[in-house]
Design an enzyme around this catalytic site. Sequence first.
Site, short mmCIF file in Angstrom:
data_model
loop_
_atom_site.label_atom_id
_atom_site.label_comp_id
_atom_site.label_asym_id
_atom_site.label_seq_id
_atom_site.Cartn_x
_atom_site.Cartn_y
_atom_site.Cartn_z
N LYS A 194 -39.67 -103.39 45.99
CA LYS A 194 -40.28 -102.44 45.06
C LYS A 194 -41.58 -103.05 44.55
O LYS A 194 -41.63 -103.71 43.51
CB LYS A 194 -39.34 -102.13 43.90
N SER A 395 -38.91 -92.63 47.04
CA SER A 395 -38.43 -92.93 45.70
C SER A 395 -37.85 -91.67 45.05
O SER A 395 -36.87 -91.12 45.54
CB SER A 395 -39.55 -93.55 44.87
#
Length: 629
Positions: A194, A395
């Site tokens: 991430k 996401s």
Amino acid sequence: MQFARAAWRFLVAIKDGMVLIAMLLFFGALYALLSTQPNSGAIRNGALLLDLNGVIVEEPAAPTFEDFLAGNSSDSPREYRLRDVVHAIDATVEDDRVKAIVLDLSSFVGGGQTSLTDIGEALDRAKKAGKPIYAFASFYSDDSYKLAAHATEIWMDPMGGIIFAGPGGNRLYYKGLIDRLGVTANIYRVGTYKSAVEPYMRADQSPASREASEALYGVLWDSWQTEVKKSRPQAIIKPFAEDPATFITAAGGDIASVAIQQKLVDKLGDKTAFERFVAEKVGADEKPSPDSFKSIDYDDFVAAHPLDNDGSPIGVITVAGEIVGGDTGPGMAASGRIAELIYKALDEEEIKALVVRVDSPGGSAFASEEIRLALLEARKKKLPIVVSMGDVAASGGYWVATAGDHIFAEPDTITGSIGVFAVLPSFEKALAKWGVTADGVQTTPLSGEPDFVDGFSEDLNAILQSGVENSYADFIKLVAAARSKTPAEVDTIGQGRVWDGGTARQLGLVDGFGGMTEALAEAAKRAGLAEGDYHAQYLDPQVSLSWLPFDGIPFVRQESAPITGVTGWAAQRQKAIFGQAMATAQGLLVREDVQALCLECGTGFQRNTRASTGWINRLFGYSFSPAPR
């Protein structure tokens, strides 16, 4: 004192004058907008002119107040809706008035790789139907050339150029600046890959992020080269792309000659010569000049060819842009607006299925869940739900996609990024350099938190990190249930890692390759509709006077976003405390007599800070204090 009163009356007069001027400009721009609507009856024989002076998007953003003031200036870059461009090109096949298609790419900004592929495929269909395609640009780069490669003939200005950069490049990292300023970036995340928070915590790219980026960009670049080579086999792409400096310096900086040598373009000529060439093919238009060709306006052509509405309707919901809460947009995927469209569709009995078109990098987890829950209501009513991924569905975009019965992606779709994060700044180091400290009384461990002056407490850090981890666990469970995997399996391919569509299919994150055509066909099949006996009914927001963009007017106050969790609570409190500090500092300058004011009385103080704000903010009706009203 008399001078102060006169000055204040002068400022009030300025404000009133600005309001009047702004309203006059607004209604003038509105009149200009309404008077320049597309004219479907203006179509004549000629070439369909696709002067793409802007960017290709899934859903154009709602116009701002500045857009209305600018009117429909042809010099202003615009957003072109992907489905409109594809439909217009396809409509030329059956329209005998269209003798050719002209691509003017001189001001083309670009678009996502899958969007450009869709347009390219439409150009191929038109060319196969006998519609020649002529492309012109002063300068070609990756995106513009990907479209031009489908042309029957490519022109370039002899003083122009062509460069292939490929995907990738540097991104900015702020860790050094943050440290120098004394700012603390309080980061809470889950996911090795991430990387969205890395600019605030590192001075360079992490090995994990580099690994993911190299894999993704490698696939996208190979795909770009393959598609361009297929569209224009004679073009010698690879040597020039890998060593442009050698080719250009050997030609003495004459990029045009390199373009001809590498068979990247067919002819060199300025725009006048190009238009004269097209005029020989489709007919000349004496206005605006004798060299102009007879052209068909794009907006008029789109208006003259509405979408098919035969058969049963399949609703299409668009989730495009960053996912946020509230009712904003289009251009932002506002969960409240999108959920309302879904619920409204459920009340229309004629809708037989839903296709969810996702083109979003994600955003708020809370807002993503709001959209997903609305889609689950559709599933409860036995409506099939098929997800169609565009350029990116990552996401929060993938969070929404988990509600689908079937997920389509393109090989170049960017998806995955199953991970979550939050970032909140504090300024204890910076303020300490200037002698600003903090002290006070606490009734609980969270009294006065988040403390951007003294730093966040360990309790708050633990709570925020725990909340992020819980959100990641929820994300994993959603994906596991939707994709028939265990949470451990999803965690392995999650961790915030971004995947190309081809790899995502191998990993089981998507079910098949395809675009909107395939998604609609799958939805119709699941709804039991006969082949061809259906049409797409796009569930777009209604356009009315109430939709006009008053939000751009500086003296229209905005509503605060709702608090959706601990992180939102902390962020809003942080803004409120900062506003209170600013108001207190301003109070030193504007209070001129003895004060009977309670600094410890919290709400009352915040409620009255408008009286102590600066004259600029008072002029426009704003306050430094963002405390809830």
